[in-house]
Motif scaffolding. Structure first.
Motif, PDB file in Angstrom:
ATOM      1  N   VAL A  65       0.912  -1.381   0.173  1.00 47.83           N
ATOM      2  CA  VAL A  65      -0.167   0.139  -0.036  1.00 47.83           C
ATOM      3  C   VAL A  65       0.947   1.247   0.114  1.00 47.83           C
ATOM      4  N   SER A  68       2.585   1.534  -3.145  1.00 46.10           N
ATOM      5  CA  SER A  68       1.688   2.009  -4.398  1.00 46.10           C
ATOM      6  C   SER A  68       1.215   3.483  -4.427  1.00 46.10           C
ATOM      7  N   TRP A  69       1.008   3.818  -3.073  1.00 42.18           N
ATOM      8  CA  TRP A  69       0.843   5.076  -2.744  1.00 42.18           C
ATOM      9  C   TRP A  69       1.835   6.244  -2.974  1.00 42.18           C
ATOM     10  N   THR A  70       3.037   6.072  -2.745  1.00 44.74           N
ATOM     11  CA  THR A  70       4.395   6.810  -2.883  1.00 44.74           C
ATOM     12  C   THR A  70       4.601   7.016  -4.495  1.00 44.74           C
ATOM     13  N   TRP A  71       3.955   7.754  -5.089  1.00 49.39           N
ATOM     14  CA  TRP A  71       4.071   7.797  -6.514  1.00 49.39           C
ATOM     15  C   TRP A  71       4.794   9.066  -6.959  1.00 49.39           C
ATOM     16  N   THR A  74       2.720  12.182  -5.738  1.00 47.92           N
ATOM     17  CA  THR A  74       2.998  12.333  -4.120  1.00 47.92           C
ATOM     18  C   THR A  74       4.022  12.909  -3.841  1.00 47.92           C
ATOM     19  N   ALA A  97      -4.294  12.913   2.787  1.00 47.16           N
ATOM     20  CA  ALA A  97      -4.314  11.822   1.979  1.00 47.16           C
ATOM     21  C   ALA A  97      -4.462  10.393   2.323  1.00 47.16           C
ATOM     22  N   SER A  98      -4.172  10.498   3.804  1.00 51.12           N
ATOM     23  CA  SER A  98      -4.118   8.980   4.376  1.00 51.12           C
ATOM     24  C   SER A  98      -5.760   8.437   4.560  1.00 51.12           C
ATOM     25  N   GLN A 100      -8.050   8.191   2.838  1.00 50.76           N
ATOM     26  CA  GLN A 100      -8.735   7.352   1.619  1.00 50.76           C
ATOM     27  C   GLN A 100      -8.108   5.954   2.104  1.00 50.76           C
ATOM     28  N   ILE A 101      -6.833   5.780   2.544  1.00 50.06           N
ATOM     29  CA  ILE A 101      -6.365   4.677   2.727  1.00 50.06           C
ATOM     30  C   ILE A 101      -6.996   4.045   4.030  1.00 50.06           C
TER      31      ILE A 101
END
Length: 197
Positions: A65, A68-71, A74, A97-98, A100-101
């Motif tokens: 997660v 995948s989240w650190t793109w 971001t 942003a957290s 949504q996770i």
């Protein structure tokens, strides 16, 4: 490339990083997958390949997660917030942003309880809402995957181009080869292990 632009590394270093390091990393993941398969005595079926035998623990899932989240967007946005607002900028950006996770974690737990045999959320949508909604969600999922993949490849290629002067188009085509190789041999479990590394 213009001769007045100074790049820190030679162009060959870009190809060495993209192709050479990508293949070394792929070989390492193929070896890891082989060792796991041999000593855990697991047979790779299509179910095992696509779901990792439903045996992935929470640590690997958390790493996937975060990975995948650190793109590119971001990292760029959090750096911009740090520049504009100091240390609090990236903290508040990540906190927002957290959400949504955290919400997704609750939804994923509920989905696992209600549909334990489902492989994807699209299967749940089809069973719950029918074919029309399923088709709409397939379109959105496909479009999102294309956009995110394009953004990651162009962001990575632009970075390598800035560092080495490597051709951006060549980098876009060469970057995914290593990932495709280890995923072909190890399936989704190799992807989770890569995210953990």
């Amino acid at each position: 490339m213009s001769s007045d632009i100074l790049v820190p590394l030679p162009q060959g270093a870009g190809y060495a990083i993209v192709v050479g390091l990508g293949m070394v990393f792929s070989l390492g993941m193929i070896l890891t997958s082989f060792v796991l398969r041999r000593y855990q005595k697991e047979i790779i079926t299509s179910e095992e390949f696509s779901t990792a035998g439903r045996s992935v623990k929470s640590g690997l899932i958390a790493a996937a997660v975060v990975s995948s989240w650190t793109w590119a967007a971001t990292l760029l946005q959090s750096s911009t917030q740090a520049y504009k607002n100091g240390v609090s900028g990236p903290f508040y950006y990540a906190a927002g942003a957290s959400t949504q996770i955290v919400l997704f974690a609750f939804i994923a737990i509920k989905a696992k309880q209600r549909a334990p045999e489902a492989h994807t959320y699209l299967e749940i949508i089809k069973a719950r809402y029918g074919g029309a909604a399923h088709g709409v969600y397939i379109f959105f999922a496909f479009a999102t995957n294309i956009l995110v993949t394009a953004m990651l490849l162009t962001g990575g290629s632009a970075t390598i181009n800035s560092l080495t002067g490597m051709n951006t188009v060549a980098c876009i085509f060469l970057l995914p080869i290593g990932v495709m190789v280890y995923t072909l041999f190890g399936g989704i479990k190799a992807t989770f292990l890569t995210d953990y590394r």
